[in-house]
Enzyme design. Sequence first.
Site: not given
Length: 275
Positions: A144-145, A148, A206
């Site tokens: 997920h990070e 980003h 997100e």
Amino acid sequence: MRNNKLYKVVGAIVLAATAYACTTVPITGRKQLTGVPGAPDSQEIIAMSSDTYSHLMDSVKLSTDQEQVARVKRVGDRIKGAVEKYLTQNGYEELLQGFNWEFNLIEDDEMVNAWAMPGGKVAFYTGIMPICKDDIGVAVVMGHEVAHAIAKHGEERINQTYAKQVGMTVGAIALGENPGVAEKLIYQSVGYGSDLGLLSFSRTHESEADELGIVFMAIAGYDPREAPKFWERMSANSGGNQPPEFLSTHPSHETRIERLNEAMPKALEYYNGDN
């Protein structure tokens, strides 16, 4: 002379309001707002983020739990390698320009969080590690990070900030009345000075990071079906204290799990392939 300056300012405002995406997020295909006049380019943002990250790492206590530190770095390196290979093979290598990856674990058992800055600067807090449980749990968060960073959400937010605020500030910048405005906007956009080191992303960012994240972890050989289970543990940990979704920049845990399950078939294509 003064009128010429004003014409330039008005022109910059119009351009800022109409300069839309010339970049595409890999896998999701979403178009991004880029190229707003006056906004720093990607390499400037990465350089600023690198300085900010170094400052933050110097100002916090890093974990001395060697097992957990090694886990964060191991999973980070594995996902990094897989993502770099995927992007290079699919014509997205330019997204990696200027990246200098770092993965750190900050000692704070009360902070159940992790974050990423442009250029591959990632940090976990020790508070999230019990919920991660193992390498696969860390991979859910790490994917997920990393998403980003790869999707350049920080850069996009900076352009959005400029597009919204340039009408109020470009005149001051162009006329030299407030030369520090541009720098302040950069710091605000990468979250400099905030408690978490990074400001909250939008729900769009997100959700996109969730979708990309499970693909990235799958490419790295981690089972993406563990992602909904991680968010179930996050939901249990919150004890029902999560704010209503319409008041939050993050999707609710329930919405997140639902969307992850919807995106799962695509992620499983990568997991079931040549990992």
